[in-house]
Design an enzyme around this catalytic site. Structure first.
Site, PDB file in Angstrom:
ATOM      1  N   THR A 121       0.847  -1.196   0.000  1.00 48.94           N
ATOM      2  CA  THR A 121       0.000   0.000   0.000  1.00 48.94           C
ATOM      3  C   THR A 121       0.884   1.249   0.000  1.00 48.94           C
ATOM      4  O   THR A 121       1.649   1.459   0.934  1.00 48.94           O
ATOM      5  CB  THR A 121      -0.912  -0.018   1.239  1.00 48.94           C
ATOM      6  OG1 THR A 121      -1.630  -1.245   1.218  1.00 48.94           O
ATOM      7  CG2 THR A 121      -1.872   1.143   1.247  1.00 48.94           C
ATOM      8  N   PHE A 250     -18.701  -5.435   9.159  1.00 47.36           N
ATOM      9  CA  PHE A 250     -17.957  -4.341   9.808  1.00 47.36           C
ATOM     10  C   PHE A 250     -18.856  -3.426  10.638  1.00 47.36           C
ATOM     11  O   PHE A 250     -18.664  -2.228  10.711  1.00 47.36           O
ATOM     12  CB  PHE A 250     -17.126  -3.543   8.777  1.00 47.36           C
ATOM     13  CG  PHE A 250     -15.844  -4.260   8.473  1.00 47.36           C
ATOM     14  CD1 PHE A 250     -15.852  -5.437   7.746  1.00 47.36           C
ATOM     15  CD2 PHE A 250     -14.633  -3.799   8.959  1.00 47.36           C
ATOM     16  CE1 PHE A 250     -14.693  -6.150   7.511  1.00 47.36           C
ATOM     17  CE2 PHE A 250     -13.462  -4.509   8.733  1.00 47.36           C
ATOM     18  CZ  PHE A 250     -13.497  -5.687   8.003  1.00 47.36           C
ATOM     19  N   CYS A 261      -3.010  -2.732   8.919  1.00 54.27           N
ATOM     20  CA  CYS A 261      -3.508  -1.969   7.767  1.00 54.27           C
ATOM     21  C   CYS A 261      -4.420  -0.807   8.133  1.00 54.27           C
ATOM     22  O   CYS A 261      -4.107   0.338   7.843  1.00 54.27           O
ATOM     23  CB  CYS A 261      -4.232  -2.903   6.814  1.00 54.27           C
ATOM     24  SG  CYS A 261      -3.104  -4.027   6.009  1.00 54.27           S
TER      25      CYS A 261
HETATM   26  C1  UDX Z   1      -7.872  -5.050   6.378  1.00 55.94           C
HETATM   27  C2  UDX Z   1      -8.869  -5.069   5.207  1.00 55.94           C
HETATM   28  O1  UDX Z   1     -10.083  -5.713   5.643  1.00 55.94           O
HETATM   29  C3  UDX Z   1      -8.268  -5.755   4.001  1.00 55.94           C
HETATM   30  O2  UDX Z   1      -9.158  -5.701   2.903  1.00 55.94           O
HETATM   31  C4  UDX Z   1      -6.951  -5.047   3.648  1.00 55.94           C
HETATM   32  O3  UDX Z   1      -6.337  -5.556   2.521  1.00 55.94           O
HETATM   33  C5  UDX Z   1      -6.014  -5.108   4.819  1.00 55.94           C
HETATM   34  O4  UDX Z   1      -6.645  -4.487   5.948  1.00 55.94           O
HETATM   35  P1  UDX Z   1      -7.114  -6.791   8.243  1.00 55.94           P
HETATM   36  O5  UDX Z   1      -6.283  -5.693   8.794  1.00 55.94           O
HETATM   37  O6  UDX Z   1      -6.492  -8.126   8.087  1.00 55.94           O
HETATM   38  O7  UDX Z   1      -7.690  -6.402   6.801  1.00 55.94           O
HETATM   39  O8  UDX Z   1      -8.365  -7.003   9.200  1.00 55.94           O
HETATM   40  P2  UDX Z   1      -9.922  -6.646   9.201  1.00 55.94           P
HETATM   41  O9  UDX Z   1     -10.695  -7.875   9.045  1.00 55.94           O
HETATM   42  O10 UDX Z   1     -10.235  -5.533   8.281  1.00 55.94           O
HETATM   43  O11 UDX Z   1     -10.114  -6.172  10.726  1.00 55.94           O
HETATM   44  C6  UDX Z   1      -9.394  -5.058  11.212  1.00 55.94           C
HETATM   45  C7  UDX Z   1      -9.723  -4.779  12.651  1.00 55.94           C
HETATM   46  O12 UDX Z   1     -11.062  -4.325  12.786  1.00 55.94           O
HETATM   47  C8  UDX Z   1      -9.586  -5.970  13.601  1.00 55.94           C
HETATM   48  O13 UDX Z   1      -8.919  -5.521  14.764  1.00 55.94           O
HETATM   49  C9  UDX Z   1     -11.000  -6.367  13.920  1.00 55.94           C
HETATM   50  O14 UDX Z   1     -11.131  -6.922  15.211  1.00 55.94           O
HETATM   51  C10 UDX Z   1     -11.718  -5.015  13.839  1.00 55.94           C
HETATM   52  N1  UDX Z   1     -13.142  -5.103  13.490  1.00 55.94           N
HETATM   53  C11 UDX Z   1     -13.533  -5.651  12.305  1.00 55.94           C
HETATM   54  C12 UDX Z   1     -14.097  -4.550  14.357  1.00 55.94           C
HETATM   55  O15 UDX Z   1     -13.758  -4.016  15.415  1.00 55.94           O
HETATM   56  N2  UDX Z   1     -15.418  -4.612  13.998  1.00 55.94           N
HETATM   57  C13 UDX Z   1     -15.846  -5.163  12.831  1.00 55.94           C
HETATM   58  O16 UDX Z   1     -17.049  -5.175  12.582  1.00 55.94           O
HETATM   59  C14 UDX Z   1     -14.876  -5.709  11.959  1.00 55.94           C
END
Ligand code: UDX
Length: 433
Positions: A121, A250, A261
């Site tokens: 990124t 989400f 990320c």
């Molecule tokens: C993210 C993006 O989803 C992905 O498309 C990108 O390429 C990289 O960044 P990632 O960081 O692996 O992926 O995790 P993600 O599933 O997005 O969750 C991120 C954080 O948000 C986690 O800490 C998770 O616990 C939190 N989360 C997620 C929430 O608090 N609530 C939600 O509803 C969803």
């Protein structure tokens, strides 16, 4: 088709393994000799469901190989995916030094046309800098392109093999043709390939991640109102998410987003907005709400435990999210540090992330790591739930109660059934319900 992948972290290794799995011939470059030895033997240095099996299968079938030799990697193919880290500098900018190192090697060693692909990124218009760097060093023809990754840890292999979309930013027909060939095994299955100009592809990545972060902060803001008014964030999330224009994903309230990320990309986007004299209000608020989640959670801990000095407190969940061993920007880091400062005896358990966590917070007289979640509960005054692992949701609640000194659960991810916990006689605190 022959493909080079530079970097073998969460993105590089998944990209390399999946491209090999669809039939390409992949050479993946990794600087660290120790990790290279592991990879050659088919051992993945990171935990990612399905990755080790895929790696071994493609090693056995000679579709993937590893090297520490950059010159060999660069001249192995004409398509080079740059998959190195772009962490945040103290100023909030994306640190492009690892990308620049790779680009400098490419311009030094390339002996023929190359398509240099930004998979990491990088801020909008980084391709212009890359182009300038290579131009300065060589007359050989090349293209730069952007092909952002949308891999969520824990489901990366699945995400790569079943993409919502493949985004490719190009500015020459030659580059476009190479991508069409690389992703042909996906487009023939009907996965959409969106071809844009390069800055648009670069922005799509940040805009997507910032949107996801904003969605989480938004639902967390609503969760605060639920808390004050006796509403339940579970019902509210469900009611809001049933609108297809909004979508149900989400919308889980709790401790907020961590990981390598979302936090990094929101910060870097704020920096880019400032560089362009644009208003950063929405992005800053997203970040502020997220930071506050940990404070709100910790306040709950303090309010429910009075004095923490010498108390045994158990924390389940160290990874920033389930199904990964990654602890980057994991809420558990701040929480454990605060508990330690308050003099608590902290017992920690995570199914996969303990080894990584111990590198940041080593075991000492106040911090103990456990291999079994129930063992970590003995004599505990409170159980803090910090990551939404499925195995926590499926726990034996009677056993939890029996083991604890006082049955208090503070659930930062809203994973337990609130009514059941109340019925069982727990003092149960969750977020926004
Ligand atoms: C993210 C993006 O989803 C992905 O498309 C990108 O390429 C990289 O960044 P990632 O960081 O692996 O992926 O995790 P993600 O599933 O997005 O969750 C991120 C954080 O948000 C986690 O800490 C998770 O616990 C939190 N989360 C997620 C929430 O608090 N609530 C939600 O509803 C969803």
């Amino acid at each position: 088709m022959k493909i080079t992948v530079i970097g073998a972290g969460y993105v590089g290794l998944v990209t390399a393994a999946c491209l090999a799995d669809v039939g390409h011939q992949v050479l993946c470059a990794k600087k660290s000799k120790k990790k290279f030895e592991m990879l050659k033997k088919g051992i993945s240095p990171i935990y990612e469901p399905g990755l080790s099996e895929m790696l071994r299968r493609n090693l056995d079938e000679n579709r993937i190989d590893f090297t520490t030799d950059m010159e060999e990697a660069i001249n192995f193919s004409e398509a080079i995916f740059i998959c190195v880290g772009t962490p945040t500098t103290p100023e909030g900018e994306a640190d492009l030094s690892q990308v620049e190192d790779v680009v400098s090697s490419i311009s030094k060693y390339m002996d023929d046309y190359k398509l240099i692909i930004e998979k990491s990124t990088v801020p909008v218009n980084t391709h212009l800098k890359i182009r300038e760097m290579v131009r300065e060093k060589t007359d050989i023809d090349f293209d730069v392109a952007s092909n952002p990754e949308f891999l969520a840890e824990g489901t990366s292999v699945y995400n790569f093999m079943n993409p919502h979309r493949i985004v490719v930013g190009v500015d020459t027909p030659r580059a476009r043709k190479i991508f069409e060939e690389i992703y042909q095994p996906f487009t023939t299955k009907g996965f959409p390939l969106l071809i844009t100009d390069i800055p648009s592809a670069e922005i799509i990545k940040y805009a997507s991640n910032a949107f996801l972060a904003m969605k989480i902060s938004y639902i967390n803001m609503i969760s605060d109102l639920c808390e004050k008014t006796g509403a339940s964030i579970d019902d509210v999330s469900q009611g809001v998410g049933l609108d297809h224009r909004i979508g149900s994903k989400f919308l889980n309230a709790g401790l907020g987003y961590g990981g390598s990320c979302l936090p990094k990309d929101v910060t870097a986007l704020i920096h880019t907005y400032k560089e362009h004299d644009l208003d950063t209000g929405l992005l800053q608020e997203t970040e502020k709400i997220n930071q506050k989640r940990k404070d709100i959670f910790y306040q709950q801990v303090e309010e429910n435990l009075d004095d923490m000095e010498g108390k045994v407190i158990t924390l389940w969940g160290l990874a920033f999210k389930p199904n990964t061993d990654d602890i980057r920007a994991a809420p558990a880091i701040d929480i454990v540090r605060k508990l330690q400062d308050a003099g608590a005896m902290v017992k920690l358990y995570d199914p996969k992330a303990e080894e990584n966590f111990q590198r940041i917070i080593p075991e000492n007289e106040n911090i103990t790591y456990f291999d079994d979640k129930y063992d970590a509960l003995k004599d505990s005054s409170a159980l803090l739930l910090v990551t939404e692992w499925d195995e926590f949701k499926e726990s034996d609640v009677d056993r939890i109660k029996e083991l604890m000194e006082s049955p208090t659960i503070i659930d930062g991810r809203n994973i337990m059934d609130r009514d059941l916990m109340m019925d069982k006689g727990f003092r149960y605190v969750s977020m926004g319900r």
